[in-house]
Design an enzyme around this catalytic site. Structure first.
Site, short mmCIF file in Angstrom:
data_model
loop_
_atom_site.label_atom_id
_atom_site.label_comp_id
_atom_site.label_asym_id
_atom_site.label_seq_id
_atom_site.Cartn_x
_atom_site.Cartn_y
_atom_site.Cartn_z
N GLU A 239 9.48 5.56 -5.94
CA GLU A 239 9.77 6.87 -5.35
C GLU A 239 9.75 8.01 -6.37
O GLU A 239 9.22 9.08 -6.11
CB GLU A 239 11.13 6.81 -4.65
CG GLU A 239 11.41 8.03 -3.83
CD GLU A 239 12.76 7.95 -3.11
OE1 GLU A 239 13.34 6.84 -3.03
OE2 GLU A 239 13.22 9.01 -2.64
N GLU B 87 -11.11 -3.57 -20.91
CA GLU B 87 -11.13 -5.04 -20.88
C GLU B 87 -9.76 -5.65 -21.20
O GLU B 87 -9.55 -6.83 -20.95
CB GLU B 87 -12.15 -5.59 -21.88
CG GLU B 87 -13.56 -5.09 -21.72
CD GLU B 87 -13.85 -3.91 -22.61
OE1 GLU B 87 -13.44 -2.78 -22.25
OE2 GLU B 87 -14.45 -4.09 -23.67
N HIS C 254 0.81 1.23 -13.14
CA HIS C 254 1.63 0.09 -13.57
C HIS C 254 3.11 0.51 -13.55
O HIS C 254 3.45 1.58 -14.05
CB HIS C 254 1.21 -0.36 -14.98
CG HIS C 254 1.96 -1.57 -15.42
ND1 HIS C 254 1.66 -2.84 -14.95
CD2 HIS C 254 3.03 -1.70 -16.23
CE1 HIS C 254 2.52 -3.69 -15.48
NE2 HIS C 254 3.35 -3.04 -16.26
N GLY D 275 0.78 -1.24 0.00
CA GLY D 275 0.00 0.00 0.00
C GLY D 275 0.81 1.29 0.00
O GLY D 275 0.32 2.31 0.47
N ALA E 237 8.58 7.88 -9.63
CA ALA E 237 7.54 7.90 -10.67
C ALA E 237 6.16 7.62 -10.07
O ALA E 237 5.29 8.49 -10.08
CB ALA E 237 7.87 6.91 -11.78
N ASN F 274 1.45 3.04 -2.57
CA ASN F 274 0.72 3.96 -3.46
C ASN F 274 -0.52 4.53 -2.78
O ASN F 274 -0.87 5.68 -2.99
CB ASN F 274 0.37 3.28 -4.79
CG ASN F 274 1.56 3.27 -5.73
OD1 ASN F 274 1.93 4.32 -6.26
ND2 ASN F 274 2.17 2.11 -5.91
C1 GAR Z 1 3.38 -1.09 -7.36
O1 GAR Z 1 4.69 -1.07 -7.85
C2 GAR Z 1 2.38 -1.07 -8.49
O2 GAR Z 1 2.77 -0.26 -9.56
C3 GAR Z 1 2.36 -2.52 -8.89
O3 GAR Z 1 2.38 -3.21 -7.65
C4 GAR Z 1 3.08 -2.43 -6.68
C5 GAR Z 1 2.23 -2.27 -5.45
O4 GAR Z 1 2.90 -1.63 -4.41
N1 GAR Z 1 1.23 -2.83 -9.69
C6 GAR Z 1 1.26 -3.67 -10.72
O5 GAR Z 1 2.23 -4.31 -11.03
C7 GAR Z 1 -0.05 -3.78 -11.49
N2 GAR Z 1 0.14 -4.50 -12.72
P1 GAR Z 1 2.14 -0.92 -3.21
O6 GAR Z 1 1.16 -1.95 -2.62
O7 GAR Z 1 3.23 -0.59 -2.24
O8 GAR Z 1 1.45 0.29 -3.73
#
Ligand code: GAR
Length: 200
Positions: A175, A145, A107, A15, A177, A17
């Protein structure tokens, strides 16, 4: 008080993000929307602790009747925008169609590189290092989709270093991006939603 878009953040893991969105809300970088709810498909997700610490209601939905429960919860909280922040499950086509232009995903690569089925989390950075790219980054996009195939909202590039490991690269991409473009993208989409409501 001005209208704020009601946001739900879907998480599965650490989490960071989600934390970036919470911090952005506190700093008013995110000011046209408000995180009303956090939803996880993993009861052990550290992201849930972050929600709790910040007094944001949260729900855990297990695999059984996932789509039905998700819809119910989103509707009962009158959610207008969904943010996938490290959410591992793929949302069903009809759900995605129903929330057209109302679901944002982050992503950890520059789409269309290293994306689609099987590319998530650390795997994305392992693939980037294997290919030997010198630049990678992160992308925010609307969800449709096609996995990682929706309209791009923002991108930010990050340099790959000679001595990078996937873990080092993942941390740098987050960090420099992800934690920057995700809050900015959410604010931009919220502003657009509010603008559309005004025109109507
Ligand atoms: C992040 O790097 C996000 O971009 C990636 O999972 C991580 C979650 O980290 N998402 C994907 O790969 C989606 N295809 P977080 O739980 O610390 O935010």
């Amino acid at each position: 008080m001005n209208k704020k878009v009601r946001i739900a953040v879907l998480v599965s893991g650490g989490g960071t993000n989600l934390q970036a969105l919470i911090d952005a809300q506190k700093k008013e970088i995110l000011k046209s929307g408000k995180i009303e709810l956090v939803i996880s498909n993993n009861s052990n997700a550290f992201a849930l602790k972050r929600a709790e610490e910040n007094n944001i209601p949260f729900e855990i939905i297990d695999k059984k009747n996932f789509e039905e429960r998700l819809k119910e919860i989103l509707q009962s909280h009158k959610i207008e925008l969904i943010v996938l922040a490290g959410f591992t499950a793929v949302l069903p086509d009809n759900f995605v169609k129903y929330y057209d232009k109302r679901i944002i995903n982050i992503h950890p690569s520059l789409i269309p590189s290293f994306c689609g089925k099987g590319f998530y989390g650390i795997k994305v950075h392992q693939a980037a290092l294997k290919k030997g790219v010198k630049i990678t980054g992160a992308t925010t996009h609307f969800v449709n989709e096609i996995i990682d195939g929706g309209e791009i909202i923002m991108q930010k590039a990050v340099e790959v270093y000679e001595d990078d490991t996937a873990e080092k690269l993942q941390k740098r991409v987050m960090e420099f991006a992800e934690w920057i473009i995700l809050p900015k993208s959410v604010e931009k989409v919220c502003e657009d939603i509010i603008e559309k409501i005004k025109i109507k």
